[in-house]
Design a protein around this motif. Structure first.
Motif, short mmCIF file in Angstrom:
data_model
loop_
_atom_site.label_atom_id
_atom_site.label_comp_id
_atom_site.label_asym_id
_atom_site.label_seq_id
_atom_site.Cartn_x
_atom_site.Cartn_y
_atom_site.Cartn_z
N SER A 279 -105.56 25.32 -5.11
CA SER A 279 -105.66 24.52 -3.82
C SER A 279 -106.19 22.99 -4.39
CB SER A 279 -106.48 24.95 -2.79
OG SER A 279 -105.71 25.97 -2.16
N SER A 280 -107.43 23.39 -5.54
CA SER A 280 -107.87 21.94 -6.18
C SER A 280 -108.54 22.34 -7.18
CB SER A 280 -108.92 21.55 -5.13
OG SER A 280 -110.05 22.29 -4.74
N THR B 230 -106.03 30.01 -16.14
CA THR B 230 -106.50 29.16 -17.28
C THR B 230 -107.42 28.21 -16.62
OG1 THR B 230 -104.82 30.18 -18.90
CG2 THR B 230 -106.17 27.98 -19.36
N ALA B 231 -108.55 27.75 -16.90
CA ALA B 231 -109.22 26.67 -16.49
C ALA B 231 -108.72 25.34 -17.01
CB ALA B 231 -110.69 26.60 -16.67
N GLY B 232 -108.64 24.10 -16.19
CA GLY B 232 -108.03 22.85 -16.67
C GLY B 232 -109.22 22.10 -17.63
N PRO B 233 -108.85 20.99 -18.02
CA PRO B 233 -109.98 20.15 -18.91
C PRO B 233 -111.34 19.63 -18.12
CG PRO B 233 -108.17 18.76 -18.22
CD PRO B 233 -107.97 19.99 -17.63
N THR B 234 -111.22 19.66 -16.90
CA THR B 234 -112.28 19.18 -16.06
C THR B 234 -113.27 19.84 -15.59
OG1 THR B 234 -110.81 17.27 -15.64
CG2 THR B 234 -113.00 17.35 -14.18
N ILE C 164 -116.26 25.91 -12.88
CA ILE C 164 -115.70 25.53 -14.09
C ILE C 164 -117.09 24.67 -14.89
CG2 ILE C 164 -113.89 24.39 -15.66
CD1 ILE C 164 -112.99 26.63 -13.72
N THR C 165 -117.13 25.19 -16.22
CA THR C 165 -118.36 24.72 -16.87
C THR C 165 -117.83 23.80 -18.05
OG1 THR C 165 -118.70 26.46 -18.18
CG2 THR C 165 -120.05 26.20 -16.04
N PRO C 166 -118.62 22.82 -18.54
CA PRO C 166 -118.14 21.97 -19.57
C PRO C 166 -118.22 22.90 -21.03
CG PRO C 166 -119.74 21.03 -18.54
CD PRO C 166 -119.61 22.16 -17.82
N SER D 256 -115.21 28.49 -18.52
CA SER D 256 -115.29 27.02 -19.23
C SER D 256 -114.17 26.45 -19.21
CB SER D 256 -115.73 27.54 -20.80
OG SER D 256 -116.86 28.02 -20.90
N VAL D 257 -114.20 25.21 -19.39
CA VAL D 257 -113.04 24.25 -19.41
C VAL D 257 -111.97 24.73 -20.46
CG1 VAL D 257 -114.22 22.15 -18.26
CG2 VAL D 257 -113.72 22.34 -20.79
N ASN D 258 -110.64 24.65 -20.16
CA ASN D 258 -109.55 24.93 -21.03
C ASN D 258 -109.61 26.31 -21.50
OD1 ASN D 258 -108.48 22.23 -20.79
ND2 ASN D 258 -109.97 21.69 -22.42
N THR D 259 -110.03 27.33 -20.93
CA THR D 259 -110.15 28.78 -21.62
C THR D 259 -109.39 29.53 -20.35
OG1 THR D 259 -112.36 29.05 -20.66
CG2 THR D 259 -112.19 28.32 -22.77
N ILE D 260 -108.76 30.52 -20.81
CA ILE D 260 -108.25 31.53 -20.03
C ILE D 260 -109.51 32.53 -19.65
CG2 ILE D 260 -107.69 33.07 -21.71
CD1 ILE D 260 -105.24 33.70 -20.11
N ALA D 261 -109.32 32.77 -18.27
CA ALA D 261 -110.55 34.00 -17.72
C ALA D 261 -110.61 35.09 -18.52
CB ALA D 261 -110.27 33.83 -16.27
N SER D 262 -111.41 35.73 -18.77
CA SER D 262 -111.54 36.87 -19.34
C SER D 262 -111.19 38.04 -18.48
CB SER D 262 -113.07 36.98 -19.96
OG SER D 262 -113.91 37.14 -18.96
N THR D 263 -111.45 37.89 -17.38
CA THR D 263 -111.13 38.94 -16.15
C THR D 263 -109.93 38.20 -15.26
OG1 THR D 263 -113.25 39.85 -16.27
CG2 THR D 263 -112.04 40.14 -14.30
N PRO D 264 -108.76 38.89 -15.01
CA PRO D 264 -107.92 38.18 -13.99
C PRO D 264 -108.62 38.02 -12.55
CG PRO D 264 -106.98 39.96 -15.11
CD PRO D 264 -108.51 40.13 -15.49
N LEU D 265 -108.09 37.30 -12.10
CA LEU D 265 -108.51 37.24 -10.51
C LEU D 265 -107.82 38.43 -9.68
CD1 LEU D 265 -107.92 33.46 -9.78
CD2 LEU D 265 -110.11 34.68 -10.24
#
Length: 93
Positions: free
Chosen positions: A42-43, A66-70, A91-93, A11-20
């Motif tokens: 990269s994008s 951590t996902a960005g706002p978009t 990345i979901t809203p 989800s946007v603006n959240t840290i992933a629960s599992t590391p890459l």
């Protein structure tokens, strides 16, 4: 050999629960310890916990994302010894 088996959605603006994470293996599929893995976005934005990490005794290196706002797709690359693994994160809203 550098590989991963995970698919990611966040989800946007959240840290992933599992590391890459990626695993470095030699030609005999033995885990490689001490390999530096460089991480980059990269994008799609967001942030990583660091620009690099080192493989442990299981050959695994990881980074937190951590996902960005978009909403959309974020593309993260892991590079080690000339090999690249690309993560396409939804990345979901």
């Amino acid at each position: 050999c550098l590989h991963t088996r995970r698919h990611h959605q966040h989800s946007v603006n959240t840290i992933a629960s599992t590391p890459l994470s990626v695993q470095a293996l030699d030609n005999a599929a033995t885990p490689l310890t001490g390999v530096t893995v460089s991480w980059s976005i990269s994008s799609g934005g967001g942030t990583l916990s660091g620009p690099s990490s080192t493989t442990d005794v299981t050959g695994t290196a990881a980074v937190n994302y951590t996902a960005g706002p978009t909403a959309g797709t974020a593309v993260i690359k892991a590079v080690a010894d000339g090999l690249t693994v690309t993560f396409n994160l939804t990345i979901t809203p």
